[in-house]
Design an enzyme around this catalytic site. Sequence first.
Site, mmCIF file in Angstrom:
data_model
loop_
_atom_site.group_PDB
_atom_site.id
_atom_site.type_symbol
_atom_site.label_atom_id
_atom_site.label_comp_id
_atom_site.label_asym_id
_atom_site.label_seq_id
_atom_site.Cartn_x
_atom_site.Cartn_y
_atom_site.Cartn_z
ATOM 1 N N THR A 1 -25.485 24.606 4.785
ATOM 2 C CA THR A 1 -25.774 24.162 3.421
ATOM 3 C C THR A 1 -26.809 25.041 2.723
ATOM 4 O OG1 THR A 1 -25.339 21.927 4.212
ATOM 5 C CG2 THR A 1 -26.416 22.109 2.073
ATOM 6 N N GLU A 2 -26.566 25.292 1.442
ATOM 7 C CA GLU A 2 -27.493 26.080 0.624
ATOM 8 C C GLU A 2 -27.866 25.272 -0.622
ATOM 9 O OE1 GLU A 2 -25.799 29.970 -0.046
ATOM 10 O OE2 GLU A 2 -25.798 30.398 2.120
ATOM 11 N N ARG B 1 -16.083 15.127 15.112
ATOM 12 C CA ARG B 1 -16.233 14.061 14.111
ATOM 13 C C ARG B 1 -16.325 12.657 14.728
ATOM 14 N NH1 ARG B 1 -14.343 17.230 9.510
ATOM 15 N NH2 ARG B 1 -16.521 17.770 9.292
ATOM 16 N N ARG C 1 -34.898 -18.326 12.062
ATOM 17 C CA ARG C 1 -35.368 -18.670 10.725
ATOM 18 C C ARG C 1 -34.810 -20.029 10.293
ATOM 19 N NH1 ARG C 1 -39.362 -17.433 7.119
ATOM 20 N NH2 ARG C 1 -38.646 -17.858 4.996
ATOM 21 N N GLN D 1 -22.637 -22.218 7.026
ATOM 22 C CA GLN D 1 -21.326 -21.578 7.178
ATOM 23 C C GLN D 1 -21.277 -20.220 6.470
ATOM 24 O OE1 GLN D 1 -17.788 -23.138 5.112
ATOM 25 N NE2 GLN D 1 -16.852 -23.336 7.126
ATOM 26 N N PHE E 1 -31.841 -11.222 6.310
ATOM 27 C CA PHE E 1 -33.282 -11.323 6.575
ATOM 28 C C PHE E 1 -34.049 -11.852 5.352
ATOM 29 C CE2 PHE E 1 -35.008 -9.334 10.514
ATOM 30 C CZ PHE E 1 -33.816 -9.018 11.148
ATOM 31 N N GLU F 1 -22.404 15.644 7.730
ATOM 32 C CA GLU F 1 -21.177 16.025 8.459
ATOM 33 C C GLU F 1 -19.931 15.870 7.596
ATOM 34 O OE1 GLU F 1 -21.371 17.402 11.341
ATOM 35 O OE2 GLU F 1 -23.497 16.982 11.667
ATOM 36 N N GLY F 2 -20.046 16.260 6.339
ATOM 37 C CA GLY F 2 -18.948 16.084 5.384
ATOM 38 C C GLY F 2 -19.085 14.717 4.752
HETATM 39 C C1 LIG Z 1 -30.381 14.129 6.708
HETATM 40 C C2 LIG Z 1 -29.500 15.302 6.437
HETATM 41 C C3 LIG Z 1 -29.324 16.243 7.440
HETATM 42 C C4 LIG Z 1 -28.552 17.385 7.202
HETATM 43 N N1 LIG Z 1 -28.459 18.332 8.172
HETATM 44 C C5 LIG Z 1 -27.775 19.477 7.915
HETATM 45 C C6 LIG Z 1 -27.765 20.537 8.879
HETATM 46 O O1 LIG Z 1 -28.328 20.431 9.974
HETATM 47 N N2 LIG Z 1 -27.126 21.690 8.549
HETATM 48 C C7 LIG Z 1 -26.484 21.856 7.354
HETATM 49 O O2 LIG Z 1 -25.901 22.913 7.123
HETATM 50 N N3 LIG Z 1 -26.481 20.868 6.421
HETATM 51 C C8 LIG Z 1 -27.112 19.692 6.665
HETATM 52 N N4 LIG Z 1 -27.146 18.689 5.738
HETATM 53 C C9 LIG Z 1 -26.496 18.894 4.457
HETATM 54 C C10 LIG Z 1 -25.199 18.126 4.317
HETATM 55 O O3 LIG Z 1 -24.210 18.699 5.118
HETATM 56 C C11 LIG Z 1 -24.838 18.144 2.827
HETATM 57 O O4 LIG Z 1 -25.803 17.355 2.167
HETATM 58 C C12 LIG Z 1 -23.455 17.600 2.555
HETATM 59 O O5 LIG Z 1 -22.479 18.483 3.025
HETATM 60 C C13 LIG Z 1 -23.233 17.381 1.058
HETATM 61 O O6 LIG Z 1 -23.612 18.493 0.331
HETATM 62 P P1 LIG Z 1 -24.585 18.328 -0.940
HETATM 63 O O7 LIG Z 1 -25.727 17.494 -0.556
HETATM 64 O O8 LIG Z 1 -24.853 19.688 -1.481
HETATM 65 O O9 LIG Z 1 -23.735 17.518 -1.982
HETATM 66 P P2 LIG Z 1 -22.677 18.136 -3.064
HETATM 67 O O10 LIG Z 1 -21.667 18.953 -2.358
HETATM 68 O O11 LIG Z 1 -23.491 18.744 -4.154
HETATM 69 O O12 LIG Z 1 -22.024 16.818 -3.560
HETATM 70 C C14 LIG Z 1 -22.645 15.918 -4.493
HETATM 71 C C15 LIG Z 1 -21.734 14.697 -4.605
HETATM 72 O O13 LIG Z 1 -20.443 15.093 -5.086
HETATM 73 C C16 LIG Z 1 -19.441 14.698 -4.168
HETATM 74 N N5 LIG Z 1 -18.394 15.728 -4.144
HETATM 75 C C17 LIG Z 1 -18.533 17.052 -3.940
HETATM 76 N N6 LIG Z 1 -17.342 17.650 -3.951
HETATM 77 C C18 LIG Z 1 -16.423 16.688 -4.133
HETATM 78 C C19 LIG Z 1 -15.004 16.646 -4.248
HETATM 79 N N7 LIG Z 1 -14.280 17.764 -4.130
HETATM 80 N N8 LIG Z 1 -14.404 15.467 -4.454
HETATM 81 C C20 LIG Z 1 -15.116 14.316 -4.552
HETATM 82 N N9 LIG Z 1 -16.462 14.275 -4.454
HETATM 83 C C21 LIG Z 1 -17.089 15.433 -4.243
HETATM 84 C C22 LIG Z 1 -20.146 14.597 -2.824
HETATM 85 O O14 LIG Z 1 -19.430 13.786 -1.904
HETATM 86 C C23 LIG Z 1 -21.480 14.010 -3.238
HETATM 87 O O15 LIG Z 1 -21.364 12.635 -3.434
HETATM 88 C C24 LIG Z 1 -27.898 17.540 5.941
HETATM 89 C C25 LIG Z 1 -28.048 16.564 4.953
HETATM 90 C C26 LIG Z 1 -28.841 15.453 5.190
HETATM 91 C C27 LIG Z 1 -28.996 14.434 4.111
#
Ligand SMILES: Cc1cc2nc3c(=O)[nH]c(=O)nc-3n(C[C@H](O)[C@H](O)[C@H](O)COP(=O)(O)OP(=O)(O)OC[C@H]3O[C@@H](n4cnc5c(N)ncnc54)[C@H](O)[C@@H]3O)c2cc1C
Length: 382
Positions: free
Chosen positions: A126-127, A243, A268, A279, A341, A366-367
């Site tokens: 990720t970038e 996955r 509680r 229920q 809670f 993870e996607g």
């Molecule tokens: C706690 C944590 C740990 C992480 N660890 C790692 C790591 O170890 N290594 C690493 O490389 N990355 C890591 N990540 C990054 C993570 O993989 C990304 O945050 C994730 O892939 C989503 O990318 P983004 O945050 O840039 O969101 P974006 O891609 O900017 O997306 C923003 C929103 O738009 C939605 N969206 C984007 N494209 C589409 C589409 N085509 N159709 C519908 N909806 C869409 C997304 O689902 C999201 O809701 C981590 C993130 C977190 C929060």
Amino acid sequence: MPSAYALNAEQRQVQDLVRRVAREKVAPRANEIDRTAEYPDDMFELLRELGLFALPFPAEYGGMGSTLTACVALEELVRVCYNTGYILAVQWTPFGAILAGGTDEQRKRLLPGLARGELRAAIAVTEPQSGSDVAGITTTAVRTDGGYRLNGSKVWCTGATVADFVLVAAKTGPGGGRGSINLFIVERGTRGFQVGRKEDKTGARGVPSCPLFLDDVHVSEQNRLGEEGKGFKIVMEAFNTARPIHAARGVGLAQGAIDHATEYVKSRRAFGQQVGDFQGVRWMLADMVMQTEAARSLVYRTAAMVDAGVSGAELAPFAAMAKCFATDVAMKVATDAVQLFGAAGISAEYPINRYMRDAKVLQIVEGTNQIQRLVLSAQLIA
Ligand SMILES: Cc1cc2nc3c(=O)[nH]c(=O)nc-3n(C[C@H](O)[C@H](O)[C@H](O)COP(=O)(O)OP(=O)(O)OC[C@H]3O[C@@H](n4cnc5c(N)ncnc54)[C@H](O)[C@@H]3O)c2cc1C
């Protein structure tokens, strides 16, 4: 007749062992790890002593070669402490990538250490401008004598502060798409490679996620994972097979939330009776159990498919469904548990809000779950 994914005797043994250790040694640390957001070295040591890092990988690395067993172990850990389970998952992603895409030399050099927990690794794809859209990364790897020069920056690299090396995704071709992406093994301390300040996170707080800066980082050819321009495709397939492991975290988290909520509603009282006798409350708990059990079945089934050698287009929709469904269930069940809670669910004095915060992370990492839905729907409408 037992289903294809019924646990065998060995898997039940692992389940019993990890469940016991989780209750006795991990659960008492869970709140503190979340509160302080400090990497739990003691939990890393515990996982290492138990030999759990090797679990999903072939016997030659001391493992059981079983994704289903890995799922079961992870489930028991996350049930009491998301962060401790996360330490395993963070190690398993680069392990799987090297196993699938690495050369023989890279496997021999790195995998035994990762399996024994003597080495730690992280992965950085990720970038700042590109997460879901992996093809949009702009970090470059330009050929030089005997290797490559890497330039760019990464965000959210989890485990970066403790990693001995990071698998960094970079483009080798000018302006190319996914085809030009390769992973590079960047060792800690390499000149020009810097780990930035950790994110202050809502969930998954115990394992740091950091930006990385790469400024003319030299990486030798031996540290490029797989063939140039082909490495990433292999690695994406490895992510697919991993996955169910990430989905199992959702099952464990939901189960843990049910455990806490059930105990609470039994103790509680309201309107002269225990809350658990209403229920409306019982039906909420019943739904939580039903959803979690459905998620568990899908995750175990998908893990059993991986163990049976199913891959590619046949596995992809199941892998997407398992990750998406189990982590959506985790979010729903954890939110309902907080509701049960009452105000105590909002207080840091009780552990339940930690489950809700950690569940949210699972729907994104993870996607994201939207991306999993895209993968699934692509099977229906090309
Ligand atoms: C706690 C944590 C740990 C992480 N660890 C790692 C790591 O170890 N290594 C690493 O490389 N990355 C890591 N990540 C990054 C993570 O993989 C990304 O945050 C994730 O892939 C989503 O990318 P983004 O945050 O840039 O969101 P974006 O891609 O900017 O997306 C923003 C929103 O738009 C939605 N969206 C984007 N494209 C589409 C589409 N085509 N159709 C519908 N909806 C869409 C997304 O689902 C999201 O809701 C981590 C993130 C977190 C929060």
